[in-house]
Design an enzyme around this catalytic site. Structure first.
Site, mmCIF file in Angstrom:
data_model
loop_
_atom_site.group_PDB
_atom_site.id
_atom_site.type_symbol
_atom_site.label_atom_id
_atom_site.label_comp_id
_atom_site.label_asym_id
_atom_site.label_seq_id
_atom_site.Cartn_x
_atom_site.Cartn_y
_atom_site.Cartn_z
ATOM 1 N N HIS A 174 26.450 43.096 31.654
ATOM 2 C CA HIS A 174 27.463 42.600 32.582
ATOM 3 C C HIS A 174 27.099 43.039 34.000
ATOM 4 O O HIS A 174 26.399 44.045 34.189
ATOM 5 C CB HIS A 174 28.838 43.162 32.202
ATOM 6 C CG HIS A 174 29.462 42.487 31.014
ATOM 7 N ND1 HIS A 174 30.783 42.661 30.661
ATOM 8 C CD2 HIS A 174 28.927 41.617 30.106
ATOM 9 C CE1 HIS A 174 31.039 41.935 29.581
ATOM 10 N NE2 HIS A 174 29.934 41.312 29.212
ATOM 11 N N GLU A 210 28.869 44.491 36.259
ATOM 12 C CA GLU A 210 29.328 45.839 36.595
ATOM 13 C C GLU A 210 28.381 46.917 36.052
ATOM 14 O O GLU A 210 28.106 47.906 36.731
ATOM 15 C CB GLU A 210 30.721 46.110 36.013
ATOM 16 C CG GLU A 210 31.807 45.160 36.465
ATOM 17 C CD GLU A 210 32.011 44.000 35.511
ATOM 18 O OE1 GLU A 210 31.024 43.371 35.090
ATOM 19 O OE2 GLU A 210 33.185 43.717 35.191
ATOM 20 N N CYS A 221 35.952 44.118 31.824
ATOM 21 C CA CYS A 221 36.286 44.169 30.399
ATOM 22 C C CYS A 221 36.392 45.651 29.978
ATOM 23 O O CYS A 221 36.057 46.553 30.746
ATOM 24 C CB CYS A 221 35.208 43.459 29.589
ATOM 25 S SG CYS A 221 33.685 44.419 29.427
ATOM 26 N N CYS A 271 33.137 47.691 30.516
ATOM 27 C CA CYS A 271 32.866 48.042 31.915
ATOM 28 C C CYS A 271 33.886 49.062 32.430
ATOM 29 O O CYS A 271 33.533 49.970 33.193
ATOM 30 C CB CYS A 271 32.846 46.786 32.767
ATOM 31 S SG CYS A 271 31.487 45.692 32.318
#
Lengths: 138, 138
Positions: free
Chosen positions: B46, B48, B76, B79
């Protein structure tokens, strides 16, 4: 879990919180990893995260539905969230982690299809962690 | 957030779920990243996560207490868990994610000291995601 413990011992020798992880697919070890948050200066470098990334490379896909993760300590919420995205088939963990483990938040962090087995070689996994933190406090 | 949106547009062009992230420290951009879970075949990739790893390398330490993460979509749980470990100072996000966002689980996923601002350029962030998923469904 013996292989995961070997990884945890490597972390211990490197002065890292001793957690080790192994991901298995069809009786084959796809990845082995240990916690390297200090060495890599990266809070995301937990054993499980590295094992997921390496296993995905080995399989050539981001889903690990048919894989089992063996990890010496109950995964934290970050790792549980990663295991959710990877849709891991099964998680087998050793020691529980009442303070930082994902169960502090709840089982909803994992994918509903993921099976979980806890407490495998738990004493041995916990003893290594205990030894590490006792030495840190000296 | 404009810089994070630029990253999200890169993800969009690469046929990835368009999410972008930027980490700032003392008015300086430490890292820029976009979602690359398909390209890297890695569920953990991801925006992040990559931004955290890169920012930690830039700062030379795993804690990001004095940093702000700008991200186009609500993080999410994975993260959020990573941001907990990094002890990020502040999170500014654009669009909400009622299905997969960390708030589905709860604010306990973040470090208690982390400040959160939501809804910045939310419409623009959400429009890019909506466009992506609409095209996928065609």
């Amino acid at each position: 879990m013996r292989e995961a413990l070997k990884q945890a011992r490597i972390a211990y020798q490197e002065d890292e919180v001793p957690v080790g992880a192994v991901i298995v697919w069809q009786d084959r070890i796809l990845s082995r990893a240990c916690n390297y948050t200090e060495k890599l200066k990266d809070a995301t470098a937990h054993a499980e995260m590295q094992a997921i990334t390496a296993a995905s490379q080995g399989l050539g896909g981001k889903y690990l539905n048919d894989c089992t993760l063996y990890v010496t300590l109950e995964p934290c919420p970050m790792c549980a969230g990663a295991l959710y995205w990877a849709q891991i088939g099964r998680i087998v963990y050793g020691a529980s982690d009442p303070k930082r483990g994902y169960m502090r938040i709840g089982p909803a962090l994992l994918h509903p299809k993921t099976q979980v087995t806890e407490g495998v070689l738990a004493e041995e996994c916990a003893a290594l962690l205990k030894k590490f933190f006792q030495e840190k406090r000296k």
